[in-house]
Enzyme design. Structure first.
Site, short mmCIF file in Angstrom:
data_model
loop_
_atom_site.label_atom_id
_atom_site.label_comp_id
_atom_site.label_asym_id
_atom_site.label_seq_id
_atom_site.Cartn_x
_atom_site.Cartn_y
_atom_site.Cartn_z
N ASP A 1 22.77 75.47 43.12
CA ASP A 1 22.21 74.23 43.64
C ASP A 1 23.27 73.62 44.54
O ASP A 1 24.45 73.98 44.47
CB ASP A 1 21.90 73.31 42.46
CG ASP A 1 21.47 71.93 42.90
OD1 ASP A 1 20.57 71.82 43.75
OD2 ASP A 1 22.07 70.95 42.42
N ASP B 1 23.45 69.67 45.88
CA ASP B 1 23.86 68.31 45.55
C ASP B 1 24.23 68.18 44.07
O ASP B 1 23.42 68.51 43.19
CB ASP B 1 22.73 67.33 45.88
CG ASP B 1 22.50 67.21 47.38
OD1 ASP B 1 23.47 66.98 48.11
OD2 ASP B 1 21.35 67.36 47.82
#
Length: 209
Positions: free
Chosen positions: A12, A14
């Site tokens: 991922d 953020d």
């Protein structure tokens, strides 16, 4: 879990590789004010999810064109807000370790490509493979993004490790059939205190020189 069997890592963005939490929160707070939504309600469900999915949950009466316009506005609030966006602690060391042990990796994010490239650039991270919300028909928690990331790397998804800091992303990783590593106290096949723990584990398991 046995990290020796890992063939690729799917990150991922953020909150995982990029510390952009403050920028994300500022954008959602400004958007909530514009759309007369409780900002606390928006922040409670926004992290890790595509903007349109969050907006559908917050404003279920909106039709699809209105959802698309609201999502575009939310992203627009984020594009130039990069002043305090940095790499998360240990992110550069982990990326360098992946190169040493020759493990392919990708970033799979709910951001669009413009925002993802801007934030990764601000963090000084160059992703060899980038899958954004524009590359999938359904965003997280649907597994499509992680399945696409594994396919682009040419590694069976069952041999991929998904690294996430949001439950919606962990759900996507599990649904894809990948192994999961969870940050921020969440539950995965591996619970990470920080990225340094993963760096040490992968180097040890993969026999780093």
């Amino acid at each position: 879990m046995d990290l020796a069997g890992i063939g690729a890592v799917l990150f991922d963005m953020d909150g995982t590789l990029v510390d952009s939490d403050a920028a994300v929160e500022r954008a959602w707070e400004r958007w909530a004010a514009e759309y007369a939504v409780d900002p606390a309600a928006a922040l409670a469900i926004a992290h890790g999810s595509p903007a349109d999915l969050t907006i559908r949950r917050l404003l279920p009466a909106l039709d699809e064109p209105a959802v698309a316009a609201a999502a575009a506005r939310q992203l627009a609030l984020q594009y130039d807000d990069l002043s305090d966006v940095t790499a998360t602690p240990g992110a550069h060391e982990l990326v360098n370790a992946l190169a040493r042990v020759a493990l392919p990796w990708a970033v799979v994010t709910s951001a669009d490509r413009r925002l993802a490239e801007a934030r990764l650039g601000a963090a000084g991270i160059k992703a060899p493979v980038l899958v954004t919300v524009e590359d999938v028909s359904v965003g997280k928690p649907d597994p499509e993004g992680y399945l696409r990331g594994a396919a682009l790397l040419g590694v069976p998804v069952a041999r991929c490790l998904v690294v996430e800091d949001a439950e919606v992303g962990l759900r996507a990783g599990r649904a894809a059939g990948a192994m999961t590593a969870a940050l921020k106290g969440l539950d995965g096949d591996l619970r990470l205190h920080d990225l340094g723990q993963l760096t040490r584990g992968l180097e040890s398991a993969q026999g780093a020189p």
